[in-house]
Scaffold this active site. Sequence first.
Site, short mmCIF file in Angstrom:
data_model
loop_
_atom_site.label_atom_id
_atom_site.label_comp_id
_atom_site.label_asym_id
_atom_site.label_seq_id
_atom_site.Cartn_x
_atom_site.Cartn_y
_atom_site.Cartn_z
N MET A 188 0.73 -1.14 0.09
CA MET A 188 0.00 0.03 -0.07
C MET A 188 0.86 1.15 0.11
SD MET A 188 -3.35 -0.79 2.19
CE MET A 188 -2.70 -0.61 3.80
N GLY A 189 2.40 0.91 -0.41
CA GLY A 189 2.89 2.34 -0.57
C GLY A 189 3.54 2.62 0.95
N GLU A 210 11.79 -0.51 5.10
CA GLU A 210 12.81 -1.44 5.05
C GLU A 210 12.13 -2.68 5.02
OE1 GLU A 210 16.09 -1.92 4.66
OE2 GLU A 210 16.31 0.43 4.13
N GLY A 211 10.89 -2.84 5.65
CA GLY A 211 10.06 -4.17 5.59
C GLY A 211 9.75 -4.63 4.34
N HIS A 212 9.25 -3.40 3.56
CA HIS A 212 8.63 -3.64 2.26
C HIS A 212 10.15 -3.91 1.19
CE1 HIS A 212 5.48 -0.78 3.49
NE2 HIS A 212 4.81 -1.66 3.03
N GLY A 271 4.86 -10.43 4.01
CA GLY A 271 5.58 -10.32 5.00
C GLY A 271 5.06 -10.99 6.37
N GLN A 272 5.69 -11.46 7.29
CA GLN A 272 5.34 -12.25 8.43
C GLN A 272 4.64 -11.29 9.46
OE1 GLN A 272 8.26 -14.61 10.82
NE2 GLN A 272 6.97 -13.99 12.56
N GLN A 278 -2.72 -12.43 7.61
CA GLN A 278 -2.79 -12.18 6.15
C GLN A 278 -2.28 -13.06 5.39
OE1 GLN A 278 -2.65 -8.02 4.82
NE2 GLN A 278 -0.70 -8.43 3.94
N VAL A 301 10.93 -7.20 9.84
CA VAL A 301 12.08 -6.28 10.01
C VAL A 301 11.63 -5.36 11.20
CG1 VAL A 301 13.33 -4.43 8.75
CG2 VAL A 301 12.60 -6.36 7.40
P1 AMP Z 1 1.44 -3.05 3.29
O1 AMP Z 1 1.89 -1.75 2.41
O2 AMP Z 1 1.33 -2.58 4.86
O3 AMP Z 1 0.11 -3.57 2.88
O4 AMP Z 1 2.46 -4.25 3.10
C1 AMP Z 1 2.81 -4.78 2.28
C2 AMP Z 1 3.75 -5.96 2.43
O5 AMP Z 1 5.05 -5.86 3.37
C3 AMP Z 1 2.92 -7.15 3.43
O6 AMP Z 1 3.23 -8.48 2.86
C4 AMP Z 1 3.46 -6.87 4.41
O7 AMP Z 1 3.18 -7.85 5.55
C5 AMP Z 1 5.03 -6.42 4.22
N1 AMP Z 1 5.46 -5.80 5.48
C6 AMP Z 1 4.89 -4.62 6.11
N2 AMP Z 1 5.66 -4.30 7.28
C7 AMP Z 1 6.91 -5.40 7.50
C8 AMP Z 1 7.87 -5.63 8.31
N3 AMP Z 1 8.27 -4.72 9.20
N4 AMP Z 1 8.86 -6.59 7.84
C9 AMP Z 1 8.55 -7.32 6.95
N5 AMP Z 1 7.58 -7.31 5.98
C10 AMP Z 1 6.70 -6.44 6.23
#
Ligand code: AMP
Length: 280
Positions: free
Chosen positions: A30-31, A35-37, A147-148, A153, A176
């Site tokens: 979702m933008g 670092e997680g993304h 991501g875990q 989800q 992350v």
């Molecule tokens: P979102 O933009 O929040 O929909 O996340 C997009 C993807 O990034 C999803 O698969 C999330 O689980 C993953 N994600 C978000 N935060 C983290 C994180 N801290 N570590 C690893 N993956 C993440």
Amino acid sequence: MRLIKSPSLINKELKKRRIKGQGIGFVPTMGALHEGHLSLIRQARRDNDIVVVSIFVNPKQFGPKEDLKKYPRPLSKDLKLCRKEGVDFVFFPKNEDIYPGGFSTYVNVEGLDKFLCAKSRPGHFRGVTTIVAKLLNIIAPDVLYLGQKDIQQAVILQRMVKDLNIPVKVKVMPIVRSKDGLALSSRNAYLNHKERRDALVLSQALKLAVFFINNGASDAKRIILRMRQLIEKRQSVRIDYVEIVDPVTLKPLKKVAGSFLIVLAVWVGKTRLIDNFLRK
Ligand code: AMP
């Protein structure tokens, strides 16, 4: 790197690549990339010929009282990051191209969408499964990176892929965290200074539980109670849930042994944060 808004155009472009025998890795987001993304994007880059990132703040996964309007949308920064990571295609669709007038088809994963986050976010997972099913049809990747961090989800989407015979491999990447332990999230941007400090209690509670379990504790109820006591010491914090569940069925465990998943959702001020620990 190409920025494409049209679903049919990206589908056509990727078909050309597939015909050439190129493998496609896909990271839906979702933008407001952090670092997680980027860890997902980097893994996709290592594994595939072509990397596709989608940026779409999906209205169907937000409840009427949730933060759809204020969700951060720093597009030019996101595009810069994608370019730097060697992304090939960014798919940035318009709402009306994803949900045209008359849209009325949804994907529901039954059962798993009754537990944990589903209780306080009714309709959320229906929105997630519907958009990811649509994106998988548009992109048709070989590998989907999740991501875990959003473990429920990931569990639900893995179920969906299996149940609907969607020909994609799913890779779930580790959480992350920032140096002090807070799981990275686009929603961390909402936290003020004090809330940011209080938010550390999520990872601290998980650490405490793992410490107890590693030292022989197995009664889930007692472990959860100790976690709750630690969390409730913080003033700005309100617990949504703390649970220890089976990592596949998401059903609560009484005894903690073998594989388990500790999950929690906590309101820090007006921001709802989630975190988890998984032992496979
Ligand atoms: P979102 O933009 O929040 O929909 O996340 C997009 C993807 O990034 C999803 O698969 C999330 O689980 C993953 N994600 C978000 N935060 C983290 C994180 N801290 N570590 C690893 N993956 C993440």
